[in-house]
Design an enzyme around this catalytic site. Sequence first.
Site, PDB file in Angstrom:
ATOM      1  N   ARG A 110       0.824  -1.220   0.000  1.00 55.01           N
ATOM      2  CA  ARG A 110       0.000   0.000   0.000  1.00 55.01           C
ATOM      3  C   ARG A 110       0.858   1.270   0.000  1.00 55.01           C
ATOM      4  NH1 ARG A 110      -2.624  -4.215   0.812  1.00 55.01           N
ATOM      5  NH2 ARG A 110      -4.861  -4.345   0.389  1.00 55.01           N
ATOM      6  N   TYR A 148     -25.669  -0.835 -18.396  1.00 53.32           N
ATOM      7  CA  TYR A 148     -26.552  -1.931 -17.983  1.00 53.32           C
ATOM      8  C   TYR A 148     -27.994  -1.745 -18.449  1.00 53.32           C
ATOM      9  CZ  TYR A 148     -22.577  -3.701 -15.457  1.00 53.32           C
ATOM     10  OH  TYR A 148     -21.323  -4.195 -15.158  1.00 53.32           O
ATOM     11  N   HIS A 306     -10.128 -17.888 -17.038  1.00 53.79           N
ATOM     12  CA  HIS A 306     -10.891 -16.642 -17.042  1.00 53.79           C
ATOM     13  C   HIS A 306     -10.558 -15.828 -18.295  1.00 53.79           C
ATOM     14  CE1 HIS A 306     -12.842 -13.091 -15.071  1.00 53.79           C
ATOM     15  NE2 HIS A 306     -12.002 -12.444 -15.850  1.00 53.79           N
ATOM     16  N   GLU A 307      -9.275 -15.582 -18.519  1.00 51.70           N
ATOM     17  CA  GLU A 307      -8.888 -14.750 -19.665  1.00 51.70           C
ATOM     18  C   GLU A 307      -9.261 -15.429 -20.983  1.00 51.70           C
ATOM     19  OE1 GLU A 307      -8.426 -11.885 -18.898  1.00 51.70           O
ATOM     20  OE2 GLU A 307      -7.726 -12.006 -16.837  1.00 51.70           O
ATOM     21  N   HIS A 310     -12.819 -14.832 -21.958  1.00 54.63           N
ATOM     22  CA  HIS A 310     -13.019 -13.565 -22.680  1.00 54.63           C
ATOM     23  C   HIS A 310     -12.735 -13.760 -24.172  1.00 54.63           C
ATOM     24  CE1 HIS A 310     -13.831 -10.878 -19.366  1.00 54.63           C
ATOM     25  NE2 HIS A 310     -12.670 -11.070 -18.775  1.00 54.63           N
ATOM     26  N   GLU A 334     -17.722 -10.919 -17.993  1.00 57.53           N
ATOM     27  CA  GLU A 334     -17.057 -11.519 -16.835  1.00 57.53           C
ATOM     28  C   GLU A 334     -17.672 -12.864 -16.457  1.00 57.53           C
ATOM     29  OE1 GLU A 334     -14.284 -10.457 -16.058  1.00 57.53           O
ATOM     30  OE2 GLU A 334     -14.484  -8.601 -17.196  1.00 57.53           O
ATOM     31  N   TRP A 408     -13.395   4.523   2.072  1.00 52.37           N
ATOM     32  CA  TRP A 408     -12.956   3.181   1.629  1.00 52.37           C
ATOM     33  C   TRP A 408     -13.055   2.188   2.786  1.00 52.37           C
ATOM     34  CZ3 TRP A 408     -11.890   0.349  -2.556  1.00 52.37           C
ATOM     35  CH2 TRP A 408     -11.063  -0.773  -2.431  1.00 52.37           C
ATOM     36  N   ARG A 412     -15.279  -1.184   3.576  1.00 51.77           N
ATOM     37  CA  ARG A 412     -14.615  -2.475   3.844  1.00 51.77           C
ATOM     38  C   ARG A 412     -15.111  -3.061   5.172  1.00 51.77           C
ATOM     39  NH1 ARG A 412     -10.835  -5.361   0.784  1.00 51.77           N
ATOM     40  NH2 ARG A 412      -8.821  -4.706   1.605  1.00 51.77           N
ATOM     41  N   HIS A 436      -7.800  -2.257 -10.400  1.00 57.05           N
ATOM     42  CA  HIS A 436      -8.866  -1.634 -11.186  1.00 57.05           C
ATOM     43  C   HIS A 436      -9.087  -0.156 -10.881  1.00 57.05           C
ATOM     44  CE1 HIS A 436      -9.308  -5.932 -11.413  1.00 57.05           C
ATOM     45  NE2 HIS A 436     -10.139  -5.829 -12.428  1.00 57.05           N
ATOM     46  N   ARG A 445     -19.217  -5.057 -12.562  1.00 51.80           N
ATOM     47  CA  ARG A 445     -19.312  -6.164 -13.519  1.00 51.80           C
ATOM     48  C   ARG A 445     -18.963  -7.500 -12.875  1.00 51.80           C
ATOM     49  NH1 ARG A 445     -14.836  -4.239 -17.778  1.00 51.80           N
ATOM     50  NH2 ARG A 445     -16.376  -2.576 -17.812  1.00 51.80           N
TER      51      ARG A 445
HETATM   52  C1  BJ2 Z   1      -7.547 -11.107 -13.646  1.00 47.57           C
HETATM   53  C2  BJ2 Z   1      -8.711 -10.308 -14.173  1.00 47.57           C
HETATM   54  C3  BJ2 Z   1      -9.223  -8.449 -15.822  1.00 47.57           C
HETATM   55  C4  BJ2 Z   1     -10.296  -9.339 -16.437  1.00 47.57           C
HETATM   56  C5  BJ2 Z   1      -8.530  -7.566 -16.889  1.00 47.57           C
HETATM   57  C6  BJ2 Z   1      -7.987  -6.307 -16.265  1.00 47.57           C
HETATM   58  C7  BJ2 Z   1      -9.135  -5.325 -16.302  1.00 47.57           C
HETATM   59  C8  BJ2 Z   1     -10.028  -5.774 -17.432  1.00 47.57           C
HETATM   60  C9  BJ2 Z   1      -9.565  -7.538 -19.164  1.00 47.57           C
HETATM   61  C10 BJ2 Z   1     -10.596  -6.966 -20.168  1.00 47.57           C
HETATM   62  C11 BJ2 Z   1     -11.484  -8.079 -20.661  1.00 47.57           C
HETATM   63  C12 BJ2 Z   1     -12.614  -7.587 -21.515  1.00 47.57           C
HETATM   64  C13 BJ2 Z   1      -9.421  -9.619 -12.989  1.00 47.57           C
HETATM   65  C14 BJ2 Z   1     -10.800 -11.650 -12.424  1.00 47.57           C
HETATM   66  C15 BJ2 Z   1     -12.036 -11.777 -11.531  1.00 47.57           C
HETATM   67  C16 BJ2 Z   1     -11.929 -10.683 -10.500  1.00 47.57           C
HETATM   68  C17 BJ2 Z   1     -10.978  -9.659 -11.064  1.00 47.57           C
HETATM   69  C18 BJ2 Z   1      -9.930  -9.311 -10.022  1.00 47.57           C
HETATM   70  N1  BJ2 Z   1      -8.237  -9.284 -15.131  1.00 47.57           N
HETATM   71  N2  BJ2 Z   1      -9.450  -7.013 -17.893  1.00 47.57           N
HETATM   72  N3  BJ2 Z   1      -9.891  -6.380 -21.283  1.00 47.57           N
HETATM   73  N4  BJ2 Z   1     -10.336 -10.289 -12.234  1.00 47.57           N
HETATM   74  O1  BJ2 Z   1     -11.473  -9.103 -16.156  1.00 47.57           O
HETATM   75  O2  BJ2 Z   1      -9.958 -10.276 -17.156  1.00 47.57           O
HETATM   76  O3  BJ2 Z   1      -8.865  -8.453 -19.531  1.00 47.57           O
HETATM   77  O4  BJ2 Z   1     -12.663  -7.904 -22.709  1.00 47.57           O
HETATM   78  O5  BJ2 Z   1     -13.480  -6.877 -20.979  1.00 47.57           O
HETATM   79  O6  BJ2 Z   1      -9.109  -8.490 -12.712  1.00 47.57           O
HETATM   80  O7  BJ2 Z   1     -10.153  -8.387  -9.244  1.00 47.57           O
HETATM   81  O8  BJ2 Z   1      -8.902  -9.996  -9.952  1.00 47.57           O
HETATM   82 ZN    ZN Z   2     -12.443 -10.680 -16.820  1.00 45.39          ZN
END
Ligand code: BJ2
Ligand code: ZN
Length: 577
Positions: A110, A148, A306-307, A310, A334, A408, A412, A436, A445
Site C-alpha cells: 500500500r 446496464y 478466465h482470460e 473472454h 465476466e 474506503w 470495507r 482496477h 461487472r
Molecule cells: C484477472 C482479471 C481483468 C479481467 C482484466 C484487467 C481489467 C479488465 C480484461 C478486459 C477483458 C474484456 C481480474 C478476475 C475476476 C476478478 C478480477 C480481479 N483481469 N481485464 N480487457 N479479475 O477481467 O480479465 O482483460 O474484454 O473486458 O481483474 O479483481 O482480480
Molecule cells: Zn475478466
Amino acid sequence: VHMTTNSTLQMAEFDKEAAKNASTFAHDGFGNATLKRLFKKIVNIGFAATNDSEQLKAISNLEADLTGIYSKGKVCLESKGCLQLEPGLTDIITNSRSYEELLAVWKGWRDASGKLMRTKYTDFVKAMNAAIKFSGFNDTGEYWRSWYETPTFEQDVRTLFEELEPLYVELHAYVRKRLKEKYGKDMFPETGHIPAHLFGNMWAQQWSNIYDLLVPFPGASSVDITAKMKEQNYNVTHMYRVAEDFFMSIGMEKMTDAFWQNSMLVKPTDRDVVCHASAWDFYDENDFRIKQCTSVTEDQLLTVHHEMGHIVYYQNYKHLPRLFRRGANPGFHEGMADIVSLSFQTPEHMKVIGLLDEVPQDSDSDINFLLKMALDKVAFLPFGYLIDQWRWSVFRGDTNSSNYNQHWWDLRCRFQGISSPVKRTEEDFDPGAKYHIPGNTPYIRYFVSFVVQFQWHEALCREAGNTRPLHRCDIYNNTNAGNKLREMLRMGSSKPWQDAMEAITGQRTMSAKPLVNYFDPLLKWLKEQNKEENTGWSASCPSSIPTPSALAAGSANLFISITCFVLCVFFAFFQIR
Ligand code: BJ2
Ligand code: ZN
C-alpha cells in the site's frame, strides 16, 4: 485497457466524425430495432464528446501514470530483498502464515502503490467528470451504470447483495473462529471484524488460499491443486492447452495462430510490464491475445481459464459490427470468463484431467469441496459490490480527497466485516492498491458476474441432462451445453442483455437463487458450526487496533495476575496454619 495518448485522441476524432454522420439520420424513428441500436451506439461516444481535447489528453496521461505506478511498485523486506507484486509479494501473501510477515507485505504494498497515487487520482476524477458532461451524464458513475440499460440498476444490485448477505455472514463467522484459533484471539478487534491481511490474498477478495487453515473435515478428501500441478511438472503452455481443451470440448473454436504468436504468457525479464492478467480483442477477427505473468499455481490456472473465456466471447461475436462486439453487458463478459470455473473445479473434472486420484462420494468431502468454492465465490461478493460503491460516491462528489481513505474503510468494515491491521490516515490511498482503480476498470461487472454465472451454470447443467447436485455438475464434453452458451455469446451486445439472459436461462432477470441453492448444504453446515458464535460485526470500523505490543501488554497483565494469585495462596496457607 490503456492505449497511448496519440491513439486515444485519434480514436476520439474518428468516433466524433462517425457520430456526426450518424446524427444526420433520424435514427430514433428507425423501424429495424438492431439498426436503431447500432446508431445509438455510434452517437454515444462517452468522453470523446468533450470539446476540449486537453481533457482527453489529461485522462489518457493520468491513466498511464497511475497504472505505471502500480506496475513499478516494489516492497523491500529485510529477509527477502525487493519484490514486485507478481510473483514475489503474491507468493508471500498466499503462503505465509506469519502475522508479522503478512503485515509487512500488506502495508508495504500500500505504501508502494496507492499512497503515491492520491493527487493524480483526484485530477483524474475531475477530468473524467468534466468530459462526460458533454455526453449528457451528470458524472462518470452514471455513465458507467448506463451500460446496464436498467433504470433500477443500483437498487437491483443492492437487493441481490442483501439476498446473499446471510450466506456471507455465516462464512465470515466460521472463518473468523478458525483464524482466531490460528493467530490468537487477542489479534482480533472486539467489533467482530477480521484483520484484512490474513486471507491469503492482498485485497482479501478471495480466500481459497487459506483453505488449509479452514478445512472442515481434515480426514476427508480435499485437493491441493498447486501441489499436484507441480508434481506433474505442469508448465505455462500446458496450462493454456488445458483451458483450450475445455472450451473445445463444449464445441468452441481453438485459439488462433495469432493468439499463440502474439500473447505475452510469461513475465519478461528485461522491462516492467503491467502483470495484472488481461485479454485483448484487436477487432480483426483473428488477432486475440492474453497478457499474463503466468506462474504455475492453482490461482493462475483459474485466471488462465478466465482470460481465455473472454477470448472465446470475442471469437463468437467477431461476425458482428464493431460496436456490437461487446458483452451483452460488462457483467456478461465476466460471467462468461468464469463460467468454466464451476465445472472445472469439480472433483469429477479434477479426476478427468488427472489432478485427483479418486472422486470422493462421502458427505464430509462434499462439505470440504463446497467450503473451498465458497472461499472464492461467496467471499468475493461484498468485495465485488463495494469497489464501485466507493467509486460511484467519488464520481458523485460525495467522497473527495479529504475522505477517500476514510470512506474506503467504512465500506470495507461495513460490507466485508474486515478491518485494517494498522492505522490508516488520509496520507494513505488504499483503493489505489487494487489494480482496477489506477487501471480505471469498472468493478460492479464482477459482482454481476458472480451472480449470473450460477444462473447460467444451472441452465447449462439442465441442458446437459445433469443428474448430480449443481455443485458437482461438469459440462466438459457436452456440446448441448456449449450450443446453448453460444446462442448467447453470438449476440454480443446487439440485443439488450435481458434477451441474452433469456436465450440461456429462459428468464429475463438476474437472480441470486441459483447461487444460494448451490451452497445450500454448506449453509446448513456453517449454521451448525456457528451455533455458539456471535455472527456478524458492528457497522463501523473498530476504533482501536490490536497490535503485537498490546498482546505483549496482555501477557504482562497475565503475569501480574498469576503472581498475585500465587502470593494469595501462599499467604492464605500461612493464615490457615
Ligand atoms: C484477472 C482479471 C481483468 C479481467 C482484466 C484487467 C481489467 C479488465 C480484461 C478486459 C477483458 C474484456 C481480474 C478476475 C475476476 C476478478 C478480477 C480481479 N483481469 N481485464 N480487457 N479479475 O477481467 O480479465 O482483460 O474484454 O473486458 O481483474 O479483481 O482480480
Ligand atoms: Zn475478466
